[in-house]
Write a protein that holds these residues in place. Structure first.
Motif, PDB file in Angstrom:
ATOM      1  N   ASN A  22      56.441  23.883  91.464  1.00  0.00           N
ATOM      2  CA  ASN A  22      55.607  25.013  91.089  1.00  0.00           C
ATOM      3  C   ASN A  22      54.121  24.701  90.946  1.00  0.00           C
ATOM      4  O   ASN A  22      53.306  25.591  91.017  1.00  0.00           O
ATOM      5  CB  ASN A  22      56.091  25.606  89.767  1.00  0.00           C
ATOM      6  N   GLY A  23      53.773  23.460  90.715  1.00  0.00           N
ATOM      7  CA  GLY A  23      52.379  23.233  90.369  1.00  0.00           C
ATOM      8  C   GLY A  23      51.704  22.209  91.250  1.00  0.00           C
ATOM      9  O   GLY A  23      52.344  21.381  91.902  1.00  0.00           O
ATOM     10  N   VAL A  24      50.399  22.305  91.266  1.00  0.00           N
ATOM     11  CA  VAL A  24      49.596  21.343  91.985  1.00  0.00           C
ATOM     12  C   VAL A  24      49.948  19.924  91.562  1.00  0.00           C
ATOM     13  O   VAL A  24      50.089  19.031  92.381  1.00  0.00           O
ATOM     14  CB  VAL A  24      48.102  21.614  91.715  1.00  0.00           C
ATOM     15  N   GLU A  25      50.119  19.740  90.266  1.00  0.00           N
ATOM     16  CA  GLU A  25      50.323  18.373  89.801  1.00  0.00           C
ATOM     17  C   GLU A  25      51.701  17.857  90.218  1.00  0.00           C
ATOM     18  O   GLU A  25      51.869  16.690  90.519  1.00  0.00           O
ATOM     19  CB  GLU A  25      50.110  18.272  88.293  1.00  0.00           C
ATOM     20  N   GLU A  26      52.685  18.758  90.257  1.00  0.00           N
ATOM     21  CA  GLU A  26      53.992  18.319  90.707  1.00  0.00           C
ATOM     22  C   GLU A  26      53.883  17.837  92.138  1.00  0.00           C
ATOM     23  O   GLU A  26      54.546  16.928  92.575  1.00  0.00           O
ATOM     24  CB  GLU A  26      54.996  19.483  90.653  1.00  0.00           C
ATOM     25  N   ILE A  27      53.059  18.537  92.884  1.00  0.00           N
ATOM     26  CA  ILE A  27      52.933  18.246  94.295  1.00  0.00           C
ATOM     27  C   ILE A  27      52.086  17.009  94.524  1.00  0.00           C
ATOM     28  O   ILE A  27      52.404  16.148  95.325  1.00  0.00           O
ATOM     29  CB  ILE A  27      52.294  19.446  95.025  1.00  0.00           C
TER      30      ILE A  27
ATOM     31  N   ARG B 109      54.176  21.876  82.537  1.00  0.00           N
ATOM     32  CA  ARG B 109      54.429  20.927  83.607  1.00  0.00           C
ATOM     33  C   ARG B 109      54.121  19.501  83.188  1.00  0.00           C
ATOM     34  O   ARG B 109      54.780  18.569  83.625  1.00  0.00           O
ATOM     35  CB  ARG B 109      53.591  21.306  84.813  1.00  0.00           C
TER      36      ARG B 109
ATOM     37  N   CYS C  99      50.311  14.757  92.033  1.00  0.00           N
ATOM     38  CA  CYS C  99      50.111  13.601  91.157  1.00  0.00           C
ATOM     39  C   CYS C  99      50.643  12.332  91.804  1.00  0.00           C
ATOM     40  O   CYS C  99      50.006  11.292  91.770  1.00  0.00           O
ATOM     41  CB  CYS C  99      50.823  13.784  89.814  1.00  0.00           C
TER      42      CYS C  99
ATOM     43  N   GLN D 279      60.715  19.954  90.631  1.00  0.00           N
ATOM     44  CA  GLN D 279      60.115  21.267  90.464  1.00  0.00           C
ATOM     45  C   GLN D 279      59.001  21.386  91.484  1.00  0.00           C
ATOM     46  O   GLN D 279      58.341  20.405  91.808  1.00  0.00           O
ATOM     47  CB  GLN D 279      59.534  21.369  89.061  1.00  0.00           C
TER      48      GLN D 279
ATOM     49  N   ASN E   9      51.484  31.806  89.678  1.00  0.00           N
ATOM     50  CA  ASN E   9      51.553  30.527  88.986  1.00  0.00           C
ATOM     51  C   ASN E   9      50.147  29.931  88.962  1.00  0.00           C
ATOM     52  O   ASN E   9      49.863  28.965  89.659  1.00  0.00           O
ATOM     53  CB  ASN E   9      52.536  29.607  89.708  1.00  0.00           C
TER      54      ASN E   9
END
Lengths: 450, 450, 450
Positions: C250-255, B445, C257, C248, B379
């Protein structure tokens, strides 16, 4: 599938595998420890260190000192058993008063029984002790995973002695009671003890790491001396562990306080593969012993009758360390170049490292072959060449025929000659009807798949 | 975010990146394998090995031999199609009787079609074969992740040949059919085959690893010869995989038996970024192809028109290995010291390693630029300097002005000049209105975020 | 428990630990950076690099540029505050027209306030800036985890300057604005800027990495100048982060932001251990600051009164890097051989690396001892020798007596002398009634366990 382990630092020289024997023996007052050393660096490549311990007389109590776990085993001295349980406050209040052996009560963390054939899980960093309360000497073999993700230092195996001493861990290191390192004054203060007691604790100890208990241990232990079967208790323990563990999964104590850390691998009735003519194989993986999930290791026990063949196979996601407990086998190991890197008789007391994906074929000798394999994955997977659920059976016959330049008839023969057998074959066996069950995880999952 | 991979053993020398070309060619009967070798150890630093394969004539069937997966593809010889399907018991009963090619039936594990532009996921330790049933030669490029958490040995790439042979894997190693390593007697016994058949299987094979199938393969394959679009089948496959996979997640077979292992990356309609004047970019990550989760790799396909610029960006959580399939680009790479470590034309057939967090700027040449990037994360995430969702846009204008010692007007210009464009810009493009979509994961995303 | 980190490349030499001081100072226009260097390779073994920064005048705004995070902070120039918020389309439409400072508006990513005692989480690969808007100089100490699973290169610490320059990261490397590496023409095109502006951006910058903002920064910042307590806002932020993060993962931004990246560790009311006579200890782990889960680090703040003893203990699943902010302590560290590897006064400004499982005993000096420990695990665990929830308390008294060759009376004394105290003892303290609470994670979990 596999979980990350710390890798080897440099290139593995695996052109030639060698059997390993314990070469360095360290004697203690009440037993000995023998280290499997190895000039060809195979164990370094496997990322483990291996040693064997013998503990004299009397067998099998283990104590884990897990931070955050309560002292749930309470002990009343003989004659004091009729006393009502006192509150912890009262209990501790009492300790300042003069009271001899008769009235002294103790409380400590849970202790667990073990016996021959048991696998013990010892998490890194957790203080551990064991006591042989049996009548026969106790022999254990330990695989310490120095490549564990829990080890943040180099791949050296470091063992900290909280008491006693040890000579010869690793190459030539001596290790003694770590409390000896501190200034006596600091230690006394931090222990709330007198300078005299601190000095006693720091005194040099020549007894080694295994020491004699003269009168035996008096322990708060539900089963001591009763000779009860402890299996039912173990199961209950695990169930509680399961439900408690569900609440939170953040700490060692959540994981280990109530979980099962010991499991027997040598009960024939628990075999995963059984063939009355060939033998039995039992795998203890993290599906059976959940705590293996945290140390990422597992074990396979094999008891093979004479001349039994274990079909060519490879471990997909682990190394294997095979230790022979009885008998012998002729073992062949092929590397990625198709070269034989091992083709010798493997005998009792010897250890063989089989690298991940290297292909192995085993033939039990005249006295049969009994072994314990340690695998560097808590849910090890293997591929076998032939037999049920095999590579050859999964290949289209045209691919088999073309690949090996053989006829369709021959391809068919290869695919189906052993198709109803699984992992253990008798040499030139005539019997086609014997039952054969699958090995460990693969079998369980295949069943679940249906 | 990123998942752990095995690290490089020692310091990476990255003061100067170099394009890599296949330098070692190994010829087989029906094709060739070319290895990207590299004296500057860049691939070792990336923790991968890379090779390109060409398979002559006839394209695209792949077989995976996954332990525990059932043989679900059954085959009846022509003329036998009208027979009712017999139970497995009857099927196997029959194999002892004399029956020629006409009456022979086969059963094997699932096989899967692939075509140009497909990404194939091949898990470590899983036996694999492929067959070119197309009319044109087949060319593949493989990135083998020797730093994978599934590899418990050193970073050498080890390929085990179950049949055939290979010369030149790695430096100068030859590898042959691993069954050749075993004693003929052991092999015959374990295969339940005659000594003669075991000898045939062990015979030296000079055909290499790619061999000619004279009459083509007869396979139990639902689509063979029908020319059907196999997309719908693939989707169905994946859905089943999804629901089955939910039951248990412990084994390779649970993960891979029913899951999708192949996905096309070259379908323009599936592009993640599209700009009619600049080109398109498509990313296949584990959100699109779930099985990538287990190998921790992903791929990006770019088809850029001439003079298209890919804005300065860096990969936050992966390395990138860019292989040029067509055209050329002028590529600049900056390291942490702000030094140019690469500033050359990158051409068809060349490979470039771009280390994690190194900043890259690409300008497509006169013939456009088509590439496939392999990323060492399933990812992958990147940060871009300018354009929509960029570093410059996220910075307060005062910070931009102070940092670069420029005026507010200039800071504003930097922040918003490309603000409605995303990743691909045309040089001196006048068009401000063209659609531009975001690249891969970031775009998806961002949408999910709203 | 512990999560994997990248290991050290070779054997750690830990026969002797040394205090470390910053030895390399790099001056910038508005501050300085000092690197803790170390000839004995202890920091390499710990897998970290450490530096201290001082930023002159005016304290505490941090900006993170996280790919995929929207620009949610919008700014209107003074005098323009009464204007209605225009759509982004109108906003950007305007930027082509001539408009001076008065009418210029800005939008950027979220910025966050920080103050003395705050822990800032900076994920690898995420662009970051900070601004001292306070009245006093700002001093920070950074532990960069080069062994992080997110680092796919070697263990060198690489810092990319998006603007400014830095001299002396690591050994003797200079690093400058990475945009300087690119051809001016490429840069101008990709920025959509004039060649002149691109040249300005690429101009050599001797100001270093910390630069003076002459008039202060005008930022879209809800709290600027109001002097409000920002705690409530922080809490709200985190809650939103929690709910969004659930969608979700999966991503840095999900984590990142919406998640909390800053937390105070120096608030006495938030202490985990408090003893009015001995001091306080506060741990910020991933249970308290969830974003620590992603960087696998945590911190412990200790404020000890003079002559306080921290009982012998070891870190089960992490290294510890102790930095002294005030006062001094006599610190003793024992290795696996029971040898003293450190036994010195540790003073203000010094750093000490304590390897995983090494046993430590601390005695605060005459001026007390204030420190911040960085641990290489987001949920660190420790075992202590004595006190409540200790090794000695968990051992059966017979095992204590036999192990240390002492009487039952003495064993009892060792087990219970400090039994109601936890981690901090006053030397020769007479008070047995003072409250003592548990340290960090262990305490929380013990409570949950009940």
């Amino acid at each position: 599938m596999a979980q990350p382990r710390y890798p080897r630092q440099s290139r593995c020289r695996l052109e030639r595998l060698n059997t390993l024997r314990p070469t360095r023996r360290v004697q203690s007052e009440a037993g000995e420890t023998e280290f499997f050393q190895d000039k060809t660096d195979q164990l370094r490549c496997a990322g483990v260190s291996v040693y064997r311990r013998r503990i004299k007389h009397r067998s099998g109590i283990a104590g884990y000192l897990i931070p955050g776990c309560p002292e749930t085993f309470q002990y009343f001295q003989k004659g004091a058993g009729s006393e009502k349980e006192k509150s912890e406050y009262e209990f501790r209040q009492g300790h300042g008063q003069g009271h001899g052996k008769q009235s002294f009560r103790d409380k400590h963390q849970k202790i667990r029984a073990f016996r021959q054939g048991d696998i013990l899980v010892i998490p890194a960093g957790v203080a551990f002790w064991a006591y042989n309360n049996g009548k026969a000497p106790l022999e254990t073999i330990t695989v310490a995973d120095t490549s564990s993700r829990f080890n943040q230092l180099d791949n050296d195996h470091r063992q900290f002695q909280l008491a006693g001493s040890q000579r010869g861990v690793g190459e030539s290191k001596n290790s003694s009671n770590i409390l000896r390192a501190f200034k006596t004054e600091s230690l006394a203060e931090s222990l709330g003890a007198s300078r005299g007691l601190a000095e006693k604790i720091q005194k040099e100890d020549s007894r080694g790491e295994i020491v004699t208990v003269k009168e035996g241990l008096d322990l708060a232990w539900p089963f001591a001396g009763k000779g009860e079967e402890d299996e039912p208790e173990r199961k209950r323990e695990e169930e509680q562990g399961g439900s408690r563990g569900g609440k939170q999964s953040n700490g060692v104590e959540e994981i280990f306080c109530s979980s099962r850390l010991i499991e027997n691998i040598d009960n024939p009735r628990q075999a995963d593969v059984y063939n009355p003519l060939a033998g039995r194989i039992t795998e203890i993986n993290s599906l059976k012993l959940h705590s293996l999930r945290y140390i990422k290791l597992s074990a396979v026990r094999g008891v093979l009758r004479k001349k039994t063949i274990v079909a060519p196979h490879w471990n997909l996601n682990s190394h294997s360390l095979v230790y022979v407990t009885s008998g012998s086998a002729f073992v062949e190991v092929a590397d990625d170049e198709g070269k034989l890197v091992f083709g010798e008789k493997l005998q009792q007391g010897q250890l063989l490292f089989i690298p991940q994906n290297y292909v192995v074929l085993k033939r039990a000798g005249e006295d049969g072959f009994e072994f314990i394999s340690f695998k560097t994955n808590d849910n090890p997977l293997f591929s076998q060449f032939n037999g049920k659920s095999s590579i050859l059976k999964g290949l289209p016959k045209d691919v088999v025929a073309t690949s090996y330049r053989i006829s369709w008839e021959e391809a068919k023969q290869l695919k189906y000659a052993r198709a109803d057998q699984l992992a253990l074959f008798q040499e030139s066996s005539q019997e086609q009807q014997h039952r054969s069950l699958n090995i460990g995880a693969a079998a369980i999952r295949e069943l679940l798949n249906q």
